[in-house]
Design a protein around this motif. Structure first.
Motif, PDB file in Angstrom:
ATOM      1  N   GLU A 235       0.828  -1.203   0.000  1.00 53.82           N
ATOM      2  CA  GLU A 235       0.000   0.000   0.000  1.00 53.82           C
ATOM      3  C   GLU A 235       0.870   1.264   0.000  1.00 53.82           C
ATOM      4  OE1 GLU A 235      -3.593   1.890   2.650  1.00 53.82           O
ATOM      5  OE2 GLU A 235      -3.307  -0.278   2.638  1.00 53.82           O
TER       6      GLU A 235
ATOM      7  N   HIS B 113      -3.775   2.282  -7.313  1.00 48.56           N
ATOM      8  CA  HIS B 113      -4.450   1.456  -6.314  1.00 48.56           C
ATOM      9  C   HIS B 113      -3.752   0.099  -6.239  1.00 48.56           C
ATOM     10  CE1 HIS B 113      -7.565  -0.765  -4.228  1.00 48.56           C
ATOM     11  NE2 HIS B 113      -8.101   0.409  -3.897  1.00 48.56           N
TER      12      HIS B 113
ATOM     13  N   CYS C  64       2.354   1.694  -3.466  1.00 47.22           N
ATOM     14  CA  CYS C  64       1.322   2.130  -4.407  1.00 47.22           C
ATOM     15  C   CYS C  64       0.982   3.606  -4.214  1.00 47.22           C
ATOM     16  CB  CYS C  64       0.075   1.260  -4.275  1.00 47.22           C
ATOM     17  SG  CYS C  64       0.315  -0.378  -4.999  1.00 47.22           S
TER      18      CYS C  64
END
Length: 96
Positions: free
Chosen positions: A50, A59, A53
């Motif tokens: 995460e 996403h 990203c």
């Protein structure tokens, strides 16, 4: 279900498509760690994925779709359709 490409290739592809160097991730990762991810020597945790990203402004599911479907848009569409169906079934099942 094995990834056609790998997460390593997907990370490298998105990073390069965004015009980012490995050093651009210095707030969330060392260049050495990112290099080891891109060479498929290590696997990131979900939390680290995460963070990566966020730097790439993509996403996490986009990155995972690229890893599983490769760069063929028809494969990505088939994969996303399958995921959509599974989510619908799971949602219906959990509502009962």
């Amino acid at each position: 279900m094995a990834a056609k490409n790998s997460l390593a290739a997907a990370i490298r592809t998105v990073r390069k498509a965004r015009g980012l160097s490995q050093e651009a991730f210095s707030d969330v990762s060392s260049r050495t760690y990112l290099s080891s991810l891109e060479r498929d020597l290590k696997s990131p945790t979900l939390h680290k994925l995460e963070e990566l990203c966020t730097v790439m402004d993509v996403h996490p599911l986009t990155l995972l779709t690229l890893a599983y479907a490769g760069d063929a848009s028809n494969s990505a569409e088939q994969l996303l359709a399958s995921v959509r169906k599974e989510l619908e079934l799971l949602t219906k099942t959990s509502d009962q």
